[in-house]
Design a protein around this motif. Structure first.
Motif, PDB file in Angstrom:
ATOM      1  N   VAL A  34      37.395   2.013  11.531  1.00  0.00           N
ATOM      2  CA  VAL A  34      36.911   2.165  12.907  1.00  0.00           C
ATOM      3  C   VAL A  34      35.467   1.685  13.001  1.00  0.00           C
ATOM      4  CG1 VAL A  34      36.539   3.769  14.815  1.00  0.00           C
ATOM      5  CG2 VAL A  34      38.410   4.177  13.210  1.00  0.00           C
ATOM      6  N   TYR A  35      35.221   0.796  13.949  1.00  0.00           N
ATOM      7  CA  TYR A  35      33.867   0.264  14.175  1.00  0.00           C
ATOM      8  C   TYR A  35      33.455   0.609  15.599  1.00  0.00           C
ATOM      9  CZ  TYR A  35      30.000  -3.085  14.556  1.00  0.00           C
ATOM     10  OH  TYR A  35      28.770  -3.660  14.741  1.00  0.00           O
ATOM     11  N   LEU A  36      32.237   1.127  15.762  1.00  0.00           N
ATOM     12  CA  LEU A  36      31.760   1.535  17.079  1.00  0.00           C
ATOM     13  C   LEU A  36      30.762   0.521  17.628  1.00  0.00           C
ATOM     14  CD1 LEU A  36      32.058   3.854  19.119  1.00  0.00           C
ATOM     15  CD2 LEU A  36      30.009   4.869  18.142  1.00  0.00           C
ATOM     16  N   TYR A  37      31.062   0.021  18.826  1.00  0.00           N
ATOM     17  CA  TYR A  37      30.151  -0.911  19.500  1.00  0.00           C
ATOM     18  C   TYR A  37      29.125  -0.163  20.350  1.00  0.00           C
ATOM     19  CZ  TYR A  37      33.130  -4.858  18.251  1.00  0.00           C
ATOM     20  OH  TYR A  37      33.835  -5.807  17.562  1.00  0.00           O
ATOM     21  N   SER A  38      29.592   0.822  21.102  1.00  0.00           N
ATOM     22  CA  SER A  38      28.687   1.558  21.976  1.00  0.00           C
ATOM     23  C   SER A  38      29.232   2.953  22.219  1.00  0.00           C
ATOM     24  CB  SER A  38      28.498   0.811  23.312  1.00  0.00           C
ATOM     25  OG  SER A  38      29.732   0.633  23.974  1.00  0.00           O
ATOM     26  N   GLY A  39      28.370   3.835  22.704  1.00  0.00           N
ATOM     27  CA  GLY A  39      28.766   5.224  22.896  1.00  0.00           C
ATOM     28  C   GLY A  39      28.559   6.023  21.623  1.00  0.00           C
ATOM     29  N   LYS A  40      29.399   7.013  21.428  1.00  0.00           N
ATOM     30  CA  LYS A  40      29.271   7.900  20.268  1.00  0.00           C
ATOM     31  C   LYS A  40      30.652   8.425  19.904  1.00  0.00           C
ATOM     32  CE  LYS A  40      26.733  12.112  18.867  1.00  0.00           C
ATOM     33  NZ  LYS A  40      25.787  13.148  19.356  1.00  0.00           N
ATOM     34  N   LEU A  41      30.929   8.515  18.605  1.00  0.00           N
ATOM     35  CA  LEU A  41      32.213   9.004  18.111  1.00  0.00           C
ATOM     36  C   LEU A  41      31.983  10.164  17.157  1.00  0.00           C
ATOM     37  CD1 LEU A  41      35.318   8.723  17.750  1.00  0.00           C
ATOM     38  CD2 LEU A  41      34.849   7.059  15.933  1.00  0.00           C
ATOM     39  N   ILE A  42      32.670  11.281  17.408  1.00  0.00           N
ATOM     40  CA  ILE A  42      32.598  12.443  16.525  1.00  0.00           C
ATOM     41  C   ILE A  42      33.986  12.653  15.921  1.00  0.00           C
ATOM     42  CG2 ILE A  42      32.107  14.906  16.335  1.00  0.00           C
ATOM     43  CD1 ILE A  42      30.338  14.649  18.810  1.00  0.00           C
ATOM     44  N   ILE A  43      34.057  12.630  14.594  1.00  0.00           N
ATOM     45  CA  ILE A  43      35.320  12.823  13.888  1.00  0.00           C
ATOM     46  C   ILE A  43      35.250  14.155  13.140  1.00  0.00           C
ATOM     47  CG2 ILE A  43      36.949  11.854  12.230  1.00  0.00           C
ATOM     48  CD1 ILE A  43      35.668   9.139  12.665  1.00  0.00           C
ATOM     49  N   GLU A  44      36.211  15.031  13.407  1.00  0.00           N
ATOM     50  CA  GLU A  44      36.224  16.346  12.773  1.00  0.00           C
ATOM     51  C   GLU A  44      37.488  16.502  11.928  1.00  0.00           C
ATOM     52  OE1 GLU A  44      35.022  19.653  15.534  1.00  0.00           O
ATOM     53  OE2 GLU A  44      35.151  18.017  16.989  1.00  0.00           O
ATOM     54  N   GLU A  45      37.305  16.944  10.715  1.00  0.00           N
ATOM     55  CA  GLU A  45      38.424  17.292   9.845  1.00  0.00           C
ATOM     56  C   GLU A  45      38.111  18.636   9.209  1.00  0.00           C
ATOM     57  OE1 GLU A  45      41.128  15.425   6.274  1.00  0.00           O
ATOM     58  OE2 GLU A  45      38.960  15.353   6.150  1.00  0.00           O
ATOM     59  N   ARG A  46      38.891  19.620   9.586  1.00  0.00           N
ATOM     60  CA  ARG A  46      38.637  21.005   9.188  1.00  0.00           C
ATOM     61  C   ARG A  46      37.209  21.372   9.570  1.00  0.00           C
ATOM     62  NH1 ARG A  46      41.970  18.977   5.024  1.00  0.00           N
ATOM     63  NH2 ARG A  46      43.972  20.068   4.972  1.00  0.00           N
ATOM     64  N   ASN A  47      36.349  21.678   8.603  1.00  0.00           N
ATOM     65  CA  ASN A  47      34.988  22.098   8.947  1.00  0.00           C
ATOM     66  C   ASN A  47      33.961  20.978   8.772  1.00  0.00           C
ATOM     67  OD1 ASN A  47      35.830  24.773   9.479  1.00  0.00           O
ATOM     68  ND2 ASN A  47      35.758  25.266   7.298  1.00  0.00           N
ATOM     69  N   LYS A  48      34.442  19.762   8.512  1.00  0.00           N
ATOM     70  CA  LYS A  48      33.526  18.651   8.295  1.00  0.00           C
ATOM     71  C   LYS A  48      33.452  17.781   9.540  1.00  0.00           C
ATOM     72  CE  LYS A  48      32.622  14.701   5.265  1.00  0.00           C
ATOM     73  NZ  LYS A  48      33.102  13.893   4.103  1.00  0.00           N
ATOM     74  N   GLU A  49      32.237  17.406   9.923  1.00  0.00           N
ATOM     75  CA  GLU A  49      32.015  16.586  11.109  1.00  0.00           C
ATOM     76  C   GLU A  49      31.288  15.301  10.729  1.00  0.00           C
ATOM     77  OE1 GLU A  49      30.890  18.257  15.204  1.00  0.00           O
ATOM     78  OE2 GLU A  49      29.002  17.376  14.523  1.00  0.00           O
ATOM     79  N   THR A  50      31.834  14.166  11.151  1.00  0.00           N
ATOM     80  CA  THR A  50      31.207  12.869  10.921  1.00  0.00           C
ATOM     81  C   THR A  50      30.855  12.254  12.260  1.00  0.00           C
ATOM     82  OG1 THR A  50      32.539  12.515   8.913  1.00  0.00           O
ATOM     83  CG2 THR A  50      31.493  10.575   9.898  1.00  0.00           C
ATOM     84  N   ILE A  51      29.574  11.920  12.443  1.00  0.00           N
ATOM     85  CA  ILE A  51      29.113  11.338  13.699  1.00  0.00           C
ATOM     86  C   ILE A  51      28.873   9.849  13.492  1.00  0.00           C
ATOM     87  CG2 ILE A  51      27.321  11.370  15.476  1.00  0.00           C
ATOM     88  CD1 ILE A  51      26.873  14.313  14.848  1.00  0.00           C
ATOM     89  N   VAL A  52      29.500   9.040  14.336  1.00  0.00           N
ATOM     90  CA  VAL A  52      29.404   7.587  14.228  1.00  0.00           C
ATOM     91  C   VAL A  52      28.606   7.049  15.414  1.00  0.00           C
ATOM     92  CG1 VAL A  52      30.693   5.441  13.911  1.00  0.00           C
ATOM     93  CG2 VAL A  52      31.684   7.618  13.149  1.00  0.00           C
TER      94      VAL A  52
END
Length: 269
Positions: A34-52
């Protein structure tokens, strides 16, 4: 007014959200970049959060379920491209590469979400896809195949540990059906998806489920959702309008009808 758009070319697709945020449980049946051009993406898996953030890229392993929240900003819409790598494509890729170039004694990555370092090859790959989404010209399957090959090479050049991840063609381990359902009963999953996530074909899933329950999987899910809802209504002083979505029902009227059928009285009581 158009608020969202998704364009899909053979598993490589663009998602745009103009003036609304969206959050959903995303099932990654295949390895996904997944590649982000604009905006913001938050990916959550169980208790882990990845902000793109814009210009960043993440890899999500197959057979994982993550919650993805796509956000727009005051000045930019959400815009991201996802590239999936299906098992058949990876088999063909593996059959063509020189096995002498495969590094020895590398360990498979343990993470299910892996942040890809900012590199020119990644940026170039996804920037080259933009014209196909901004115009009416549809890329051929051959072009998409070449872009996916480029994506695989980007991953392999990023970390040798991607070799055992991408080229592991063993069947997934079976996991306990009831453990999975008790953890994920509230999610909107088809029987095919539940079977896949527990490492089974649909036929094997149905056969294995019959060994642990005397009711159908659909009936089990409804019963489980109603039992949890009953507890919330009785012991947590919740209202029906507050719990029906949390336990997996899509609308309030269906929840009322199912609850009354199982318990003989309205959830209002």
């Amino acid at each position: 007014m158009e608020t969202s758009k998704t364009i899909n070319y053979s598993g490589t697709f663009l998602s745009c959200f103009f003036d609304n945020n969206t959050s959903c449980v995303h099932a990654t049946k295949d390895h996904t970049l997944v590649y982000l051009y604009s905006g913001k993406l938050i990916i959550e898996e169980r208790n882990k959060e990845t902000i793109v953030h814009p210009g960043e890229c993440v890899f999500i392993r197959r057979n994982h379920r993550v919650k993805m929240t796509k956000l727009y900003s005051d000045t930019d819409q959400y815009k991201g491209i996802s590239m999936t790598f299906k098992r058949n494509f990876l088999r063909d890729f593996y059959s063509e590469i020189d096995k002498n170039h495969i590094p020895k004694k590398v360990k498979s990555l343990k993470e299910s979400i892996f942040r890809i370092p900012l590199r020119p090859d990644i940026t170039s790959l996804f920037q080259s896809l933009i014209p196909y989404f901004d115009s009416a010209v549809q890329p051929t399957d051959h072009i998409i195949n070449l872009k996916e090959q480029e994506g695989v090479y980007c991953l392999l050049n990023t970390d040798n540990n991607f070799f055992p991840v991408l080229f592991d063609f063993s069947e997934p381990w079976k996991i306990d059906i009831l453990d999975f359902l008790n953890e994920n009963y509230m999610d909107d999953l088809t029987m095919e998806e539940i079977a896949a996530y527990t490492g089974r074909s649909l036929a094997t899933f149905k056969r294995d489920f019959a060994r642990v329950s005397d009711i159908t999987p659909q009936k089990w899910l409804i019963t489980k959702r109603l039992e949890v809802a009953y507890d919330k209504l009785k012991n947590q002083n919740k209202k029906a309008s507050e719990v029906y979505v949390d336990v997996g029902f899509k609308n309030l009227s269906h929840f009322y009808a199912a609850f009354k059928k199982q318990y003989g009285f309205s959830p209002r009581r």
